[in-house]
Write a protein that holds these residues in place. Structure first.
Motif, mmCIF file in Angstrom:
data_model
loop_
_atom_site.group_PDB
_atom_site.id
_atom_site.type_symbol
_atom_site.label_atom_id
_atom_site.label_comp_id
_atom_site.label_asym_id
_atom_site.label_seq_id
_atom_site.Cartn_x
_atom_site.Cartn_y
_atom_site.Cartn_z
ATOM 1 N N UNK A 1 -28.236 -56.772 143.403
ATOM 2 C CA UNK A 1 -27.636 -58.000 143.910
ATOM 3 C C UNK A 1 -26.145 -57.841 144.184
ATOM 4 N N UNK A 2 -25.661 -56.615 144.143
ATOM 5 C CA UNK A 2 -24.242 -56.385 144.407
ATOM 6 C C UNK A 2 -23.342 -56.751 143.252
ATOM 7 N N UNK A 3 -23.915 -56.973 142.066
ATOM 8 C CA UNK A 3 -23.097 -57.175 140.873
ATOM 9 C C UNK A 3 -22.534 -55.827 140.442
ATOM 10 N N UNK A 4 -21.292 -55.819 140.014
ATOM 11 C CA UNK A 4 -20.606 -54.565 139.717
ATOM 12 C C UNK A 4 -20.281 -54.476 138.234
ATOM 13 N N UNK B 1 -20.106 -70.245 137.076
ATOM 14 C CA UNK B 1 -19.386 -69.852 138.291
ATOM 15 C C UNK B 1 -19.771 -70.790 139.432
ATOM 16 N N UNK B 2 -18.813 -71.384 140.147
ATOM 17 C CA UNK B 2 -19.131 -72.225 141.310
ATOM 18 C C UNK B 2 -19.805 -71.405 142.407
ATOM 19 N N UNK B 3 -20.595 -72.073 143.236
ATOM 20 C CA UNK B 3 -21.293 -71.413 144.346
ATOM 21 C C UNK B 3 -20.316 -70.673 145.248
ATOM 22 N N UNK B 4 -20.684 -69.435 145.609
ATOM 23 C CA UNK B 4 -19.908 -68.574 146.506
ATOM 24 C C UNK B 4 -18.556 -68.149 145.934
ATOM 25 N N UNK B 5 -18.406 -68.229 144.619
ATOM 26 C CA UNK B 5 -17.161 -67.801 143.983
ATOM 27 C C UNK B 5 -17.417 -66.586 143.092
ATOM 28 N N UNK C 1 -28.918 -67.601 147.340
ATOM 29 C CA UNK C 1 -29.937 -66.694 147.854
ATOM 30 C C UNK C 1 -29.455 -65.252 147.728
ATOM 31 N N UNK C 2 -29.456 -64.711 146.513
ATOM 32 C CA UNK C 2 -28.908 -63.368 146.306
ATOM 33 C C UNK C 2 -29.681 -62.269 147.027
ATOM 34 N N UNK C 3 -30.978 -62.515 147.326
ATOM 35 C CA UNK C 3 -31.770 -61.483 148.010
ATOM 36 C C UNK C 3 -31.443 -61.379 149.494
ATOM 37 N N UNK C 4 -30.733 -62.367 150.012
ATOM 38 C CA UNK C 4 -30.427 -62.371 151.453
ATOM 39 C C UNK C 4 -28.941 -62.567 151.689
#
Length: 346
Positions: free
Chosen positions: A215-218, A267-271, A298-301
């Motif tokens: 999901x691009x989490x680092x 965490x707020x959306x898109x932050x 929508x973390x998959x997209x």
């Protein structure tokens, strides 16, 4: 060498040898999200089984893989010990009980033949084997033991070199990783080695990238966990300063507006948010893993994730929806070159 006398519970392998054949240099070489798969396997499926994971062009993640294997086994054993005597009678608990005298074996391999090997007449880097404090056997090249060493998770009297010329494999064998755990049967071929021979991370006073999930989490390893905890106060906003040497010049860029939280739901959306990895127990000293994430519905997209934001910041680019056409990417081979510092917001 008592560990080598125990029966194997499972063998978990991470290697750049595994995976699909890239028929073009333009084909993106993907990596398995082994963190999620192993957590599901050990916890939901109640146990271990033999598994193989491709790390392809992402060899740096092998260091985290070694720490992960230790942590999963340590957490599993700790959870079992915390059960009541009645709970230990449950069939699922019995499975863990039956595994107590067995050993999880991990193989981490990425050993390209470099020019210095050719000049010295060597067939690549030598393998080492170390036993962690949770009893996991790790077979790998030296750099992949760094995370374990930094956390004091290696048994000092159970660290050995497997010399290339020890006779474990036939002379000139190229695919050594396929049989390296046979060393368990031939302890006389092992040479005692010092944990101090394991190299320290380049970014000794800062954080560095060690993993990126599906999901691009680092995952970032902060070398000084105590200082990181002092700076990451819940509810506050921080920035990350990214530095990288380019020739004689030291470039610094920033990633701003990161909220410090304990859970993703805060965490707020898109932050962007940052928190300590819950599986990496707080230490009085030494490194700690923190996770940089972006909350999206929508973390998959969604490709404008935390890894994209970090890479774009390092490159000095501004994240926009248009940037999805040419996303930023930070090559794992360059992860050690980027030092990460937690700073006050600007």
């Amino acid at each position: 060498m008592d560990s080598f006398e125990k029966e194997r519970l499972a063998t978990i392998q991470f290697s750049d040898v595994l995976g699909n054949v890239p028929f073009s240099s333009q084909v993106q070489q993907e990596m398995s999200d082994f963190d999620a798969q192993l957590n599901v396997q050990v916890d939901n499926n109640v146990g271990w089984r033999d598994q193989e994971f491709s790390i392809k062009s992402w060899p740096r993640v092998g260091e985290f893989a070694a720490v992960l294997l230790h942590s999963l086994r340590a957490n599993e054993l700790g959870w079992y010990e915390g059960l009541s005597e009645q709970e230990k009678k449950h069939p699922d608990a019995r499975q863990i009980h039956d595994s107590l005298g067995k050993v999880v074996v991990g193989v981490i391999n990425c050993a390209p033949r470099r020019s210095d090997h050719h000049q010295a007449g060597k067939n690549g880097d030598e393998f080492y084997v170390g036993v962690t404090t949770s009893g996991v056997e790790i077979y790998a090249q030296l750099p992949f033991f760094r995370g374990l060493k930094a956390r004091n998770l290696l048994e000092p009297e159970s660290f050995y070199c497997i010399p290339n010329e020890a006779g474990l494999w036939v002379p000139g064998e190229q695919f050594r990783s396929r049989m390296v755990t046979r060393a368990r049967m031939f302890p006389d071929k092992l040479e005692e080695a010092s944990i101090e021979s394991i190299p320290n991370p380049k970014a000794e006073s800062a954080g560095r990238l060690v993993y990126e999930d599906a999901f691009g989490n680092v995952l970032i390893e902060m070398s000084d966990g105590k200082t990181a905890r002092e700076k990451l106060q819940i509810g506050k906003t921080v920035s990350l300063r990214l530095t990288r040497r380019r020739g004689n010049k030291l470039d610094s860029t920033f990633l701003h507006n990161i909220l410090v939280v304990t859970e993703m739901k805060n965490i707020p959306e898109n932050e962007l948010g940052i928190y300590f990895n819950p599986n990496d127990l707080p230490a009085r000293s030494g490194p700690q893993y923190v996770e940089l994430v972006k909350r999206v519905s929508k973390p998959n997209h969604n490709f404008l994730h935390a890894a994209e934001a970090l890479a774009a910041a390092q490159a000095g680019r501004v994240i926009t929806k248009a940037s999805i056409m040419k996303p930023a990417f930070l090559d794992p081979d360059q992860w050690d070159e980027v030092k990460i510092y937690i700073t006050n917001p600007k």
